[in-house]
Design a protein around this motif. Structure first.
Motif, short mmCIF file in Angstrom:
data_model
loop_
_atom_site.label_atom_id
_atom_site.label_comp_id
_atom_site.label_asym_id
_atom_site.label_seq_id
_atom_site.Cartn_x
_atom_site.Cartn_y
_atom_site.Cartn_z
N LYS A 230 36.72 -62.12 -30.01
CA LYS A 230 37.95 -62.77 -30.08
C LYS A 230 39.06 -62.09 -29.23
N ARG A 231 38.98 -60.87 -29.40
CA ARG A 231 40.10 -59.85 -28.30
C ARG A 231 39.67 -60.25 -27.19
N ARG A 232 38.41 -59.98 -26.79
CA ARG A 232 38.01 -60.31 -25.40
C ARG A 232 38.34 -61.82 -24.90
N GLU A 233 38.20 -62.79 -25.49
CA GLU A 233 38.46 -63.97 -25.28
C GLU A 233 40.01 -64.15 -25.01
N THR A 234 40.71 -63.59 -25.91
CA THR A 234 42.30 -63.80 -25.98
C THR A 234 42.63 -63.09 -24.46
#
Length: 930
Positions: A230-234
């Motif tokens: 999730k952090r990577r995609e954000t």
């Protein structure tokens, strides 16, 4: 002098001074024309204190107050939503803004602002110029956005806490050095300024990422390496938004200014100019004080001295070293004289514990003016470091408790002196145990509650930080924690003095801030008729307590344990194998892995969620989750009541003494703690059985008076539902009537099941229930439950209209109101996402539940006088029910009088369309009476 090495520049954040002055002080208007000048008065006081304190080796050689000019800057061109969620400036502050500029110039201090730029950018540019010229800079502000400037000769000073912020202070706030603050802010965003940042990433996570990757650009270039999906995609998807956020938070250090550092040299004020401005503002007190400092005559200001008493309290810094320790009668008499002269005093007690029924008085603190307070130690123990358990000998230098209370009793009971407290019910009960009846009283906690219900809690620490800009001395370092914790009587007297006296000082300042605001916020009537008069009523009820039979509780505990064992066996049989029913992890595995029920969601620990909401949903489709809910209910009743209640029986009285929180719920409902007697389930057989343990003394009877369907009656009135009004007038079974209307079933053919469904809808609608919620309550499929709700609104369209109008009012005004004027703030009403539904339901329910709470408060306040000549005591309030203990011969008289008070409690303030009805019962215990 030309600015250079050895020079020291002070840059004062003008907006921070203005808003601090505006929010910390009561409203003030110029007598001659009604112009609002409260913020200007506070601003002038702050400037004067700054000027007086600018001395010594560290004094500024150059100074400027920097202001914002207009609201549109280059950042709005970059992002049109920048600061879009900021509230409009209060109307009474708007005309005061230019006057603060005039005030600055009157003090002969440079006053700078520039169109299109924020004050922070000017401060940034000047800081860089001064540093490059070899000088030092102190930024007088606590604004976190300025922390990116700290270092290399630039520091900050928080003027309210008198605390310097250097590189270590910045690291403590952001987890990075000043040079990386912008990177962290760009990721974390800022809800105050509406800077989007990276959704889901807060300050701590942002700091971790920046410390790991070095800077924001490197982090974004290497975002593919981030392990958390999730952090990577954000970071990848929101890169442009994050980079824009950095531009928004980055201060402009290279502005072209139309003045130089040399123009900011410190200058003495021109007495004539300064006196002229102060006289024009009609500030009599501060004019006189400044005139004395300047050695000039104060101009005569033609304002009646009597009216000047409305002037706001001056902002006095907190300094614990100024507090006095009162150790003898002579010193105490000086304070008593001051109290009698003022006519008011802030009072606070220090005790050995939180239970007022058994805690001992350790000391008393008093304050009559901001910054001045004392502590009277009375029963501190001497320090005995060689004694593992401490000494029980009293420390030296204390008055005798009896002598102190003998001197204070006349003051604390004097009708001409207001005693001010923060949660005054506690202190009043402590004094009551020592034979002192404290009156009259004011309570800052309840003032805040009347104004700010729904915005925040009303504890002293929260109020002090929010409304005084001051963080109180914490108690934990004094008492310690865990097994090594000590009681307050073992705190050293010098440390106790600073802590305890500050409490009284804070309480007095809060009172001076809040008291005038009650009228401005139109809640004076609420505070004066439903908050303040309730304090002595509740204190007496709590001291009365209710008798509890320990043997009955013990038998119930055993019975509950047996019933739980039976349920466990049934649950394990339906599960197909033994497992620990009390283990959420094992239950989740049974429900979702082995039984294959739908909706299983795993949390961070890898275990399935099995909270009540999950089980209630599943119970509409399967029997086992419902049995687990029943088991949990029994388990809670056993641990919370039949076991724990035995520990709450006072050994001296044989009774349980609950404590009521007047400010416990936003709607005006009371909360009960230690123990909580308001959550005993009323509709279950087990809950009724627990009430059997609450018994009357010999020769006496428990009497219960309970409002009948008060919230439905209030709904019928508020929403104008004629069918409901008529049904109440005709004395119909309201739930049967609703069922008949909804399901087209004649009253004489009504079944208990159909009535039960209508009852669930009647009460559910008051709470804005959804199809989800009703399905859970009735354990029926969601579609069927939603059909019931839809049909209900078709039959009673006025209810839907009331809901829509209430939500619209809340969105426009930020609060809803009860019929008696109680305001319940609704800060989340315009929120998006999961909070929206909750905020909407709360707004719909608050006027109904709050009005019902107001009615019973009014009844309780009138009750002591109504029954004063009867051998009866009011013991408990449980939402819509009042419980009394009365001698047998007076039962009927008590019921008649109490019923009359309760049924007419809304009069004369509100005339309800539907008459209130009260059911009465009596018996040897609470279960029989209710």
């Amino acid at each position: 002098m030309a600015f250079g090495k050895g020079c020291h520049l002070h840059l004062i954040d003008g907006s921070a001074f203005i808003f601090r002055a505006y929010h910390a002080l009561p409203p003030l208007t110029r007598k001659s024309d009604g112009l609002p000048v409260g913020a200007v008065s506070g601003f002038v006081n702050m400037l004067q204190r700054y000027v007086e304190g600018n001395s010594g080796a560290d004094a500024a050689t150059h100074v400027a107050v920097i202001f914002d000019k207009g609201s549109h800057t280059f950042r709005n061109d970059l992002y049109d939503q920048y600061k879009a969620n900021r509230d409009e400036m209060p109307e009474d502050l708007r005309p005061q803004i230019p006057l603060t500029r005039t005030a600055t110039k009157a003090f002969n201090i440079a006053c700078e602002e520039m169109e299109g730029f924020e004050a922070d950018d000017i401060i940034a540019t000047l800081s860089h110029q001064a540093r490059d010229a070899g000088g030092r800079v102190t930024i007088v502000s606590s604004d976190k956005d300025l922390m990116q400037l700290v270092g290399d000769g630039v520091e900050m000073l928080d003027p309210m806490k008198n605390r310097r912020i250097d590189r270590d202070g910045v690291f403590e706030k952001f987890g990075v050095g000043p040079e990386r603050v912008v990177d962290v802010q760009a990721l974390a965003g800022d809800s105050v300024d509406n800077i989007p940042g990276a959704p889901g990433i807060g300050i701590k996570t942002a700091a971790l990422l920046i410390n790991e990757y070095g800077d924001l650009e490197t982090l974004l270039d290497r975002a593919e390496e981030i392990k958390q999906p999730k952090r990577r995609e954000t970071l990848i998807e929101k890169r442009a938004q994050i980079e824009m956020s950095k531009q928004l938070v980055q201060l402009d250090c290279n502005m072209t200014l139309d003045f130089t550092l040399d123009d900011l040299e410190v200058k003495d004020p021109d007495p004539e100019v300064l006196m002229g401005f102060l006289a024009e503002m009609e500030f009599r007190t501060v004019t006189k004080r400044i005139a004395e400092k300047l050695g000039v005559d104060a101009p005569v200001i033609e304002v009646p001295a009597k009216e000047d008493t409305a002037a706001p309290p001056e902002i006095v810094e907190f300094n614990a070293d100024n507090y006095e320790c009162v150790r003898d009668a002579e010193a105490l008499q000086v304070w008593i004289n001051m109290i009698r002269e003022r006519g008011y005093v802030a009072v606070d007690t220090e005790t050995t514990g939180l239970n007022e029924m058994i805690a001992d008085l350790v000391g008393i603190s008093l304050s009559v003016e901001p910054g001045s307070a004392c502590y009277i130690p009375l029963s501190h123990k001497s320090a005995a470091w060689d004694d593992l358990f401490g000494s029980d000998e009293l420390a030296e230098g204390q008055m005798s408790l009896d002598a102190c209370l003998e001197m204070l009793k006349p003051v604390l009971e004097d009708e001409a002196i207001i005693k001010i407290g923060q949660n005054m019910k506690y202190d009043a009960k402590i004094f009551s145990r020592y034979g002192i009846d404290v009156a009259p009283i004011d309570d800052t906690m309840l003032m805040s509650y009347a104004m700010h219900a729904g915005l925040h809690n009303h504890g002293m620490d929260v109020l002090s930080e929010r409304y005084l800009g001051h963080q109180p001395i914490p108690i934990k370092p004094l008492l310690g924690s865990g097994k090594s914790a000590i009681t307050f009587d073992r705190v050293a007297i010098d440390d106790a003095t600073k802590y305890a006296a500050e409490d009284a000082d804070i309480t007095l300042r809060l009172w001076q801030t809040f008291k005038p605001l009650l009228h401005a916020k139109q809640v004076t009537t609420v505070y004066e008729t439903m908050e303040r008069p309730l304090i002595p009523v509740l204190a007496q009820m709590e001291q009365n307590g209710i008798k509890v039979d320990r043997d009955t509780l013990s038998r119930m505990s055993n019975a509950f344990a047996q019933k739980m064992a039976g349920l466990e066996a049934e649950i394990q049989e339906k599960a197909g194998r033994p497992f620990n029913v009390g283990s959420p992890k094992q239950l989740g595995e049974i429900l979702f892995d082995e039984m294959g029920l739908p909706g299983g969601k795993k949390g961070k620990t890898g275990a399935y969620a099995t909270g009540a909401d999950v089980l209630e949903d599943l119970a509409t489709e399967h029997e086992l989750p419902g049995l687990v809910l029943d088991w949990r209910q029994l388990s809670k009743l056993k641990s919370t009541y039949t076991d724990a209640l035995q520990e709450h029986i006072n050994k001296d009285t044989g009774r349980v003494h609950t404590s009521y929180s007047i400010a416990g719920a936003n709607t005006g409902r009371l909360a009960s703690t230690d123990p909580n007697l308001q959550n005993i389930p009323v509709r279950s057989e087990e809950g009724r059985r627990i009430r059997e343990a609450f018994v009357a003394d010999e020769g006496k009877v428990i009497v219960s008076l309970d409002y009948s369907q008060i919230e439905l009656r209030i709904l019928a009135h508020i929403a104008g539902i004629d069918a409901l009004k008529q049904a109440f007038r005709d004395g119909l079974d309201i739930h049967a009537m609703t069922a008949s209307e909804m399901f087209d079933v004649p009253l004489d053919e009504m079944t208990p099941d159909i009535r039960r469904q209508a009852k669930a809808i009647n009460f559910g609608v008051i709470y804005g229930i959804s199809g989800f919620g009703l399905a859970r309550n009735l354990r029926i499929p969601r579609g069927e439950a939603q059909g019931f709700i839809d049909r209900y609104f078709e039959r009673f369209p006025g209810i839907r209209a009331y809901m829509d109008e209430t939500v619209a009012f809340a969105k426009e005004n930020g609060y809803v109101q009860t019929l008696f004027g109680r305001k319940i703030n609704t800060p989340e009403i315009n929120a998006k996402g999961p909070h929206a539904g909750f905020a909407r339901r709360a707004a719909i329910n608050a006027p109904i539940q709050g009005t019902a709470a107001d009615v019973i408060r009014r009844a309780m306040i009138r009750m002591p006088r109504a029954i004063s000549d009867l051998p009866a005591k009011m013991l408990l309030q449980v939402h819509d029910e009042l419980i009394f203990e009365v001698e047998k011969d007076s039962v009927d008289t008590l019921i008649d009088r109490a019923r009359e008070v309760m049924e007419n409690a809304s009069d004369p303030a509100v005339k309800l369309d539907v008459k209130l009805a009260v059911d009465a019962g009596q018996g040897a215990n609470w279960a029989e009476a209710h």
